[in-house]
Scaffold this motif. Structure first.
Motif, mmCIF file in Angstrom:
data_model
loop_
_atom_site.group_PDB
_atom_site.id
_atom_site.type_symbol
_atom_site.label_atom_id
_atom_site.label_comp_id
_atom_site.label_asym_id
_atom_site.label_seq_id
_atom_site.Cartn_x
_atom_site.Cartn_y
_atom_site.Cartn_z
ATOM 1 N N ALA A 205 0.840 -1.204 0.000
ATOM 2 C CA ALA A 205 0.000 0.000 0.000
ATOM 3 C C ALA A 205 0.874 1.252 0.000
ATOM 4 C CB ALA A 205 -0.916 -0.004 1.230
ATOM 5 N N ALA A 206 2.068 1.145 0.572
ATOM 6 C CA ALA A 206 2.970 2.295 0.621
ATOM 7 C C ALA A 206 3.820 2.391 -0.653
ATOM 8 C CB ALA A 206 3.874 2.188 1.845
ATOM 9 N N GLY A 207 3.476 1.584 -1.644
ATOM 10 C CA GLY A 207 4.170 1.688 -2.932
ATOM 11 C C GLY A 207 5.507 0.978 -2.984
ATOM 12 N N GLN A 208 5.744 0.078 -2.020
ATOM 13 C CA GLN A 208 7.061 -0.569 -1.993
ATOM 14 C C GLN A 208 7.100 -1.892 -2.758
ATOM 15 O OE1 GLN A 208 9.178 -0.688 1.733
ATOM 16 N NE2 GLN A 208 7.960 0.988 2.546
ATOM 17 N N GLY A 209 5.995 -2.235 -3.441
ATOM 18 C CA GLY A 209 5.930 -3.513 -4.170
ATOM 19 C C GLY A 209 7.120 -3.743 -5.094
ATOM 20 N N PRO A 210 7.407 -2.777 -5.989
ATOM 21 C CA PRO A 210 8.515 -3.004 -6.923
ATOM 22 C C PRO A 210 9.856 -3.209 -6.214
ATOM 23 C CG PRO A 210 7.129 -1.197 -7.677
ATOM 24 C CD PRO A 210 6.640 -1.561 -6.308
ATOM 25 N N ALA A 211 10.070 -2.469 -5.121
ATOM 26 C CA ALA A 211 11.343 -2.623 -4.390
ATOM 27 C C ALA A 211 11.422 -4.010 -3.765
ATOM 28 C CB ALA A 211 11.458 -1.545 -3.312
ATOM 29 N N LEU A 212 10.292 -4.464 -3.182
ATOM 30 C CA LEU A 212 10.267 -5.801 -2.580
ATOM 31 C C LEU A 212 10.565 -6.854 -3.631
ATOM 32 C CD1 LEU A 212 7.091 -5.855 -0.290
ATOM 33 C CD2 LEU A 212 9.479 -5.641 0.391
ATOM 34 N N MET A 213 9.956 -6.661 -4.797
ATOM 35 C CA MET A 213 10.127 -7.660 -5.856
ATOM 36 C C MET A 213 11.581 -7.715 -6.312
ATOM 37 S SD MET A 213 8.093 -8.146 -9.429
ATOM 38 C CE MET A 213 6.622 -8.789 -8.680
ATOM 39 N N ARG A 214 12.213 -6.553 -6.425
ATOM 40 C CA ARG A 214 13.615 -6.572 -6.865
ATOM 41 C C ARG A 214 14.503 -7.211 -5.810
ATOM 42 N NH1 ARG A 214 12.055 -1.983 -9.529
ATOM 43 N NH2 ARG A 214 12.716 -0.556 -7.885
ATOM 44 N N ARG A 215 14.200 -6.956 -4.527
ATOM 45 C CA ARG A 215 14.987 -7.595 -3.460
ATOM 46 C C ARG A 215 14.849 -9.115 -3.531
ATOM 47 N NH1 ARG A 215 12.975 -4.430 1.602
ATOM 48 N NH2 ARG A 215 13.289 -2.481 0.510
ATOM 49 N N ALA A 216 13.598 -9.555 -3.700
ATOM 50 C CA ALA A 216 13.338 -10.995 -3.776
ATOM 51 C C ALA A 216 14.071 -11.589 -4.973
ATOM 52 C CB ALA A 216 11.836 -11.241 -3.885
ATOM 53 N N ALA B 189 4.372 -7.111 -16.495
ATOM 54 C CA ALA B 189 4.863 -6.237 -17.555
ATOM 55 C C ALA B 189 6.237 -5.651 -17.215
ATOM 56 C CB ALA B 189 3.853 -5.116 -17.790
ATOM 57 N N GLU B 190 6.403 -5.170 -15.968
ATOM 58 C CA GLU B 190 7.694 -4.543 -15.648
ATOM 59 C C GLU B 190 8.827 -5.568 -15.642
ATOM 60 O OE1 GLU B 190 6.898 -2.606 -11.932
ATOM 61 O OE2 GLU B 190 5.153 -1.691 -12.903
ATOM 62 N N GLY B 191 8.515 -6.764 -15.151
ATOM 63 C CA GLY B 191 9.537 -7.826 -15.154
ATOM 64 C C GLY B 191 9.942 -8.145 -16.585
ATOM 65 N N ALA B 192 8.938 -8.214 -17.475
ATOM 66 C CA ALA B 192 9.232 -8.523 -18.884
ATOM 67 C C ALA B 192 10.064 -7.412 -19.509
ATOM 68 C CB ALA B 192 7.921 -8.726 -19.645
ATOM 69 N N ALA B 193 9.740 -6.156 -19.149
ATOM 70 C CA ALA B 193 10.510 -5.028 -19.683
ATOM 71 C C ALA B 193 11.955 -5.105 -19.194
ATOM 72 C CB ALA B 193 9.867 -3.708 -19.256
ATOM 73 N N ALA B 194 12.137 -5.479 -17.920
ATOM 74 C CA ALA B 194 13.500 -5.585 -17.373
ATOM 75 C C ALA B 194 14.283 -6.658 -18.122
ATOM 76 C CB ALA B 194 13.435 -5.908 -15.884
ATOM 77 N N LEU B 195 13.614 -7.747 -18.411
ATOM 78 C CA LEU B 195 14.300 -8.835 -19.131
ATOM 79 C C LEU B 195 14.685 -8.384 -20.536
ATOM 80 C CD1 LEU B 195 15.260 -11.800 -19.136
ATOM 81 C CD2 LEU B 195 13.068 -12.396 -20.175
ATOM 82 N N ARG B 196 13.738 -7.687 -21.203
ATOM 83 C CA ARG B 196 14.033 -7.181 -22.560
ATOM 84 C C ARG B 196 15.232 -6.231 -22.529
ATOM 85 N NH1 ARG B 196 8.593 -6.983 -23.368
ATOM 86 N NH2 ARG B 196 8.487 -4.834 -22.658
ATOM 87 N N ALA B 197 15.206 -5.339 -21.550
ATOM 88 C CA ALA B 197 16.298 -4.353 -21.448
ATOM 89 C C ALA B 197 17.639 -5.049 -21.252
ATOM 90 C CB ALA B 197 16.011 -3.383 -20.308
ATOM 91 N N ALA B 198 17.606 -6.205 -20.569
ATOM 92 C CA ALA B 198 18.858 -6.939 -20.314
ATOM 93 C C ALA B 198 19.193 -7.892 -21.466
ATOM 94 C CB ALA B 198 18.741 -7.711 -19.007
ATOM 95 N N GLU B 199 18.366 -7.858 -22.507
ATOM 96 C CA GLU B 199 18.553 -8.706 -23.686
ATOM 97 C C GLU B 199 18.409 -10.191 -23.390
ATOM 98 O OE1 GLU B 199 22.240 -7.414 -25.472
ATOM 99 O OE2 GLU B 199 21.313 -5.578 -26.189
ATOM 100 N N GLY B 200 17.395 -10.496 -22.563
ATOM 101 C CA GLY B 200 17.026 -11.895 -22.369
ATOM 102 C C GLY B 200 16.132 -12.354 -23.516
ATOM 103 N N ARG B 201 15.926 -13.669 -23.611
ATOM 104 C CA ARG B 201 15.132 -14.212 -24.717
ATOM 105 C C ARG B 201 13.789 -14.724 -24.213
ATOM 106 N NH1 ARG B 201 15.757 -18.335 -27.761
ATOM 107 N NH2 ARG B 201 17.037 -19.666 -26.453
#
Ligand SMILES: NC(=O)C1=CN([C@@H]2O[C@H](COP(=O)(O)OP(=O)(O)OC[C@H]3O[C@@H](n4cnc5c(N)ncnc54)[C@H](O)[C@@H]3O)[C@@H](O)[C@H]2O)[C@@H](O)CC1
Ligand SMILES: Nc1ncnc2c1ncn2[C@@H]1O[C@H](COP(=O)(O)OP(=O)(O)O)[C@@H](O)[C@H]1O
Length: 524
Positions: free
Chosen positions: A18-29, A96-108
C-alpha cells in the motif's frame, strides 16, 4: 526460526504494498533468487555462459522470476523466459515490468525450456495459488540434467498447508522470500520444496509477533535456553525428580528405556513405580535409579511419565489413576502440580475426564502419540476440526491445534518429523532425527527425556519461588520440542551406536546433553 503461512506473509506485505514498496520488494526478492541460482551454477561449473530458463506465470511470482533472469543476464547468463499463459493474440500474459527488465537486459523469450538449460526457475505460482494446478506443457518436459529452483513456493504446493491438490513441480531448491512458509516444511509441499533458502526482504517487523502464530523451529541454541545446565549449587532435588509409571510384568524393558532417557537428559533422580520384574531390570541397567511399587512421594515428583510398557489391563488402568491422583493432590500444594507425560499405553487408556482434571490441576500435560496412537486418540476422544483425515501437512497441524485446544493439553506428534501443538495454538516443528530412530523402544526413551526436561523446569521454578507457568517460564510446547531435539540428536549422532538403537539411546542422550551443558565452560 519461525515459519508462517503464505496468508500471513501476504498480510505482512500488505502495508508495504500500500505504501508503494511492491517493486522494491520484488527486486529484493529477485536479487536473492538470482544469487542462489548463480550459486547452483557455480557449483556445477561456471555462471557466465550457462543457460537459465524460467517458467513464468501470470502473477508476481512470475515477476520475481523475470527480474531474476534480468539480473542473471547481466552476469553473462543466457536467460530464457518461457511464458506459461499467452493471450489470444499470442502475447505472453505476465508481469509487464519484469518482462521489460528482461528485454532491457537482452534476455530471450521461448516456448520451451532449451535442452542446454542448467537451471530451470519455477515462477509459475507462488503464494497467490488457489486450488489444483495442472502443470503447463513446458513444465512437463524439462532437460534431464537441469536443476529446478522454485521461486518462493514450488508451483502446485499450498503455501499455507503444504497440501498438493493437483500436480506439483518438484524442486531441488526453493528460494523463499520474507519468511519461510509453513507449506515448505509440512506434507507434500516439504517433499517438493527440496532445500529451502530464505531471502530477507525486510518483512520482519510486519510479521505477527505472538508466539502462538507461526510454526517455531527448534535448534541447539533454543535447547540450551530451554534445558540449561544445572546451577553450580544444584543437588538432586533441585535438578528435578522424575517419577515413571512404566513397564509391566509383560513389558518390563520399556521401564528401562524410559528411566534411561530421564537419567540421560540429566534428571536429578529417576524413580520407577512398577512391578518387581521391571524394578529388577531397571536397577540392573541403571543402578543410579530408584525403583519401588509406588514411585516417589507425591510431593517429591517434579514430573511424571506414565505409559511406556504399561499394558492395557485393569492394573495398567489403576496405575494411570494413581499417577493422576498424585498429580491432582500435589496441585493443591503450594509448589503446584508436577508435569505429566502421557505416553504409549496410557494414550489408549486416558479418558476425556482425566484430561480435564489434569488441565484443571494446573499441571503441564504433554501427550506423545505416534501416528497410530494419534488416529486412535482422535477416534476415541473426538473433537470438531480434528477429525477429517487428509494427507499430512498443515491440515495435520490444524487438527493437532484443534485437539490440543479442546482438551487443554499439549500434544507432541511423533514421526519422521515431530510436531508439537499447545492449547493456545503455539506450535513447533522438529525436523532433526532420521530413520535410525525408527526402531521399537525409542519412543520410551523420548518419554523419559521429556520427563527430565519438564522436571528440571519445574524444579527451577519451585526454587525461584513459585511454579506458576506464566512469568518468564518457557512454554510447555517449547520444552517438549527441546526434548524431541535432544532425542533426535542422540539418535542420529555418533554416540547412538549401531543396530539396537533404543538400547544405546539413553547413553547417547547423556552425551548430547553433556555437550550441550558443559562444552563451553572451559573444562576438558
Ligand atoms: N507483491 C509483491 O510485491 C511481492 C510478491 N512476491 C511474489 O509474489 C508472489 C505472489 O504473487 P501473486 O499474488 O501475483 O500470485 P501468484 O504469482 O502466485 O499467482 C498469480 C496468478 O496465478 C493464477 N492462479 C492461481 N491459482 C492457479 C492455479 N491453481 N492454476 C492456474 N493458475 C492459477 C491466478 O490468476 C493468480 O492471480 C509470491 O509468491 C512472491 O513470489 C515477492 O516478490 C515479494 C513481494
Ligand atoms: N524416520 C524417522 N525419522 C525421524 N524420527 C523418527 C523416524 N522414525 C521414528 N522416529 C522417532 O522415533 C520415535 C519412535 O517412537 P515410537 O513410535 O513411540 O516408538 P516405540 O513406541 O517403539 O518406543 C519417535 O520419537 C519418532 O519421532
Amino acid at each position: 526460526m519461525r515459519a508462517f503461512t503464505g496468508t500471513q506473509v501476504r498480510e505482512a506485505e500488505r502495508p508495504l504494498l500500500a505504501a508503494g514498496q511492491g517493486p522494491a520488494l520484488m527486486r529484493r526478492a529477485a536479487w536473492g533468487l538470482a544469487e542462489h541460482v548463480a550459486a547452483v551454477l557455480r557449483a556445477r561449473g561456471r555462471v557466465s555462459g550457462a543457460t537459465v530458463a524460467a517458467l513464468v506465470g501470470t502473477g508476481n511470482n512470475g515477476g520475481d522470476a523475470l527480474w531474476a533472469l534480468a539480473f542473471l543476464r547481466r552476469r553473462g547468463v543466457e536467460a530464457v523466459a518461457v511464458p506459461v499463459v499467452r493471450d489470444d493474440d499470442g502475447a505472453p500474459r505476465w508481469h509487464a515490468e519484469g518482462a521489460a527488465a528482461l528485454r532491457a537486459a537482452e534476455g530471450r523469450v521461448a516456448d520451451a525450456v532449451p535442452a542446454r538449460a542448467a537451471v530451470v526457475v519455477d515462477g509459475i505460482l507462488g503464494t497467490g495459488a488457489r486450488g489444483a494446478l495442472t502443470l503447463p506443457a513446458a513444465a512437463r518436459d524439462l532437460p534431464a540434467g537441469a536443476v529446478v529452483v522454485a521461486c518462493d513456493v514450488p508451483s502446485g504446493a499450498d503455501a499455507d498447508t503444504g497440501g498438493v491438490a493437483g500436480e506439483v513441480l518438484a524442486a531441488a531448491h526453493t528460494v523463499t522470500f520474507g519468511a519461510v512458509k509453513t507449506g515448505l516444511l509440512l506434507g507434500a509441499g516439504a517433499a517438493a520444496a527440496g532445500r529451502v533458502h530464505l531471502v530477507d526482504i525486510g518483512l520482519g517487523p510486519h510479521l505477527p509477533p505472538e508466539p502462538r502464530t507461526g510454526l517455531h523451529g527448534v535448534d541447539r541454541a533454543a535447547v540450551r535456553r530451554l534445558h540449561p545446565a544445572p546451577a553450580p549449587d544444584a543437588h538432586k532435588y533441585t535438578r528435578g525428580v522424575v517419577g515413571l509409571a512404566a513397564g509391566s510384568q509383560r513389558y518390563p524393558g520399556a521401564a528401562v528405556l524410559a528411566v534411561g532417557g530421564a537419567l540421560g537428559a540429566g534428571a536429578g533422580m529417576a524413580h520407577l513405580a512398577g512391578p518387581a520384574a521391571a524394578q529388577d531390570l531397571v536397577l540392573a541397567a541403571h543402578p543410579a535409579a530408584l525403583a519401588s511399587a509406588d514411585g516417589p512421594e507425591p510431593d517429591r515428583a517434579d514430573a511424571w511419565v506414565v505409559g511406556p510398557g504399561l499394558g492395557a489391563d485393569a492394573e495398567a488402568r489403576a496405575r494411570l489413576e494413581r499417577v493422576l491422583d498424585a498429580v491432582s493432590a500435589a496441585g493443591r500444594e503450594p509448589a503446584g502440580a508436577p508435569a505429566v507425560v502421557v505416553d504409549a499405553s496410557a494414550l489408549e487408556l486416558v479418558t476425556a475426564e482425566q484430561l480435564t482434571a489434569l488441565a484443571a490441576s494446573g499441571a503441564r500435560v504433554v501427550l506423545t502419540p505416534h501416528a497410530g496412537e494419534w488416529a486412535r486418540l482422535r477416534d476415541r476422544l473426538p473433537v470438531a476440526g480434528a477429525k477429517d483425515a487428509d494427507a499430512g501437512g498443515a491440515g495435520e497441524l490444524e487438527r493437532l491445534r484443534a485437539w490440543a485446544a479442546a482438551h487443554r493439553v499439549t500434544v507432541l506428534l511423533k514421526g519422521p518429523r515431530t510436531l508439537v501443538a499447545a492449547p493456545d495454538g503455539e506450535a513447533w516443528l522438529m525436523r532433526d532425527g532420521g530413520p535410525a530412530l525408527g526402531t521399537a523402544g525409542t519412543g520410551d526413551v523420548l518419554a523419559g527425556v521429556l520427563g527430565a526436561v519438564l522436571a528440571a523446569d519445574r524444579a527451577r521454578a519451585v526454587r525461584a519461588g513459585g511454579p506458576s507457568p506464566a512469568a518468564g517460564r518457557p512454554s510447555t510446547a517449547a520444552l517438549a520440542a527441546a526434548a524431541a531435539w535432544l532425542h533426535a540428536r542422540a539418535g542420529t549422532g555418533p554416540a547412538a551406536g549401531r543396530g539396537a538403537v533404543a538400547d544405546a539411546l539413553p547413553a547417547a542422550v547423556g552425551t548430547v546433553t553433556a555437550a550441550l551443558w558443559w562444552e563451553d565452560d572451559g573444562r576438558e
